[in-house]
Design an enzyme around this catalytic site. Structure first.
Site, short mmCIF file in Angstrom:
data_model
loop_
_atom_site.label_atom_id
_atom_site.label_comp_id
_atom_site.label_asym_id
_atom_site.label_seq_id
_atom_site.Cartn_x
_atom_site.Cartn_y
_atom_site.Cartn_z
N CYS A 19 10.31 -39.43 -106.73
CA CYS A 19 9.78 -38.40 -107.63
C CYS A 19 9.24 -37.22 -106.83
CB CYS A 19 8.69 -39.01 -108.51
SG CYS A 19 8.10 -37.90 -109.81
N CYS A 20 8.44 -37.50 -105.79
CA CYS A 20 7.90 -36.43 -104.95
C CYS A 20 9.02 -35.68 -104.24
CB CYS A 20 6.93 -36.99 -103.91
SG CYS A 20 5.28 -37.38 -104.55
N CYS A 49 -0.48 -33.91 -109.14
CA CYS A 49 0.12 -34.09 -110.46
C CYS A 49 -0.77 -34.97 -111.33
CB CYS A 49 1.49 -34.74 -110.32
SG CYS A 49 2.71 -33.72 -109.51
N CYS A 55 -0.58 -38.90 -111.25
CA CYS A 55 -0.87 -39.53 -109.95
C CYS A 55 -2.22 -39.13 -109.39
CB CYS A 55 0.22 -39.17 -108.95
SG CYS A 55 1.86 -39.59 -109.53
N CYS A 84 2.63 -36.82 -100.21
CA CYS A 84 3.77 -36.57 -101.10
C CYS A 84 5.06 -36.43 -100.32
CB CYS A 84 3.54 -35.33 -101.94
SG CYS A 84 3.46 -33.80 -100.98
#
Ligand code: SF4
Length: 258
Positions: free
Chosen positions: A128-129, A209, A212, A235
């Site tokens: 995702c990062c 985010c 998170c 990240c």
């Protein structure tokens, strides 16, 4: 592919040699003076600031705006940020008179492809990062020879040795606040009357985010609020070999992010 690898290696070696020379010449300078030298002498027109507009970001941005309010500021909008962060960005930009803020965003097609496997942030946060942060950042810094971060040594174990000037893949990376303490940061914010991130009052100290990030208790490390319980601490934009993340090398890739 071998030619591309050689090209990247050559650029990476050049960046490392340049960073070593710059560190010897300018590593002793204070934050404001270091940015002045980078903006005006070493990288005129070739340097940008990457900012999260998080809890402490305004300190670096205020110093930069004193030196050069037209410096490009790259804001990484992952699509998962707190609405308070977006609103705070606008407040800070107006307060400081920043004139060139670029919004880097993830590629919608890559996001769609990545999400076929489910909710990425909870199941595969590194992936995702990578899609939401690393790749957009790489594309955003591609036109520049150097970029500036707001990282400091006190921000956890992975940053304790942070140097004011370093190389990252093919870029020179400048960390003007590396030696600052948290007290230095908030002293500057107070003395300059700078706007504070609205989530600070709710116990958020390292703000990324929304899915998170959580608030932290007084005795917790500030990075404990990021990816809590997952073992993940970074990240990837400061740890990944950024050149490897670039699916393509064209400077035009950032144009749509402006
Ligand atoms: Fe995804 Fe979380 Fe990384 Fe944001 S911080 S890009 S939501 S895993």
């Amino acid at each position: 592919m071998a030619e591309m690898t050689d090209w990247r290696q050559r650029r990476s070696l050049r960046a490392r040699a340049r960073a070593t020379g710059l560190a010897a010449a300018h590593g002793h300078r204070d934050a404001r003076d270091l940015m002045r030298v980078m903006f005006e002498e070493e990288f005129p027109g070739e340097i940008a600031i990457a900012s999260s507009f998080g809890a402490e970001a305004v300190a670096l941005l205020a110093l930069a705006a004193e030196v050069e309010p037209s410096v490009p500021v790259i804001f990484l909008d992952t699509g998962r940020l707190f609405p308070e962060t977006i609103a705070y960005r606008d407040t800070v930009v107006a307060h400081l008179g920043l004139r060139d803020v670029l919004v880097a965003q993830p590629d919608v097609l890559e996001l769609a492809a990545a999400y076929t496997a489910g909710d990425l942030w909870s199941q595969r946060p590194d992936a995702c990062c990578f899609v939401r942060k690393v790749k957009p950042l790489v594309q955003a810094v591609t036109p520049y020879a150097a970029w500036i971060t707001g990282r400091k040594r006190y921000q956890g174990a992975t940053r304790q040795e942070l140097a004011p000037i370093e190389a990252s893949d093919r870029w020179v990376k400048v960390n003007p606040l590396a030696r600052w303490t948290k007290q230095d940061v908030f002293r500057l914010i107070a003395s300059h009357g700078l706007p504070r991130h609205p989530l600070l009052a709710q116990g958020y100290v390292s703000i990324g985010c929304a899915p998170c990030t959580r608030s932290v208790a007084p005795l917790e490390d500030e990075r404990d609020g990021r990816w809590a319980g997952s073992g993940k601490t970074e990240c990837g934009i400061h740890t990944f070999e950024l050149g490897e993340a670039a699916g393509h090398e064209s400077a035009s890739t950032v144009a749509g992010a402006r």
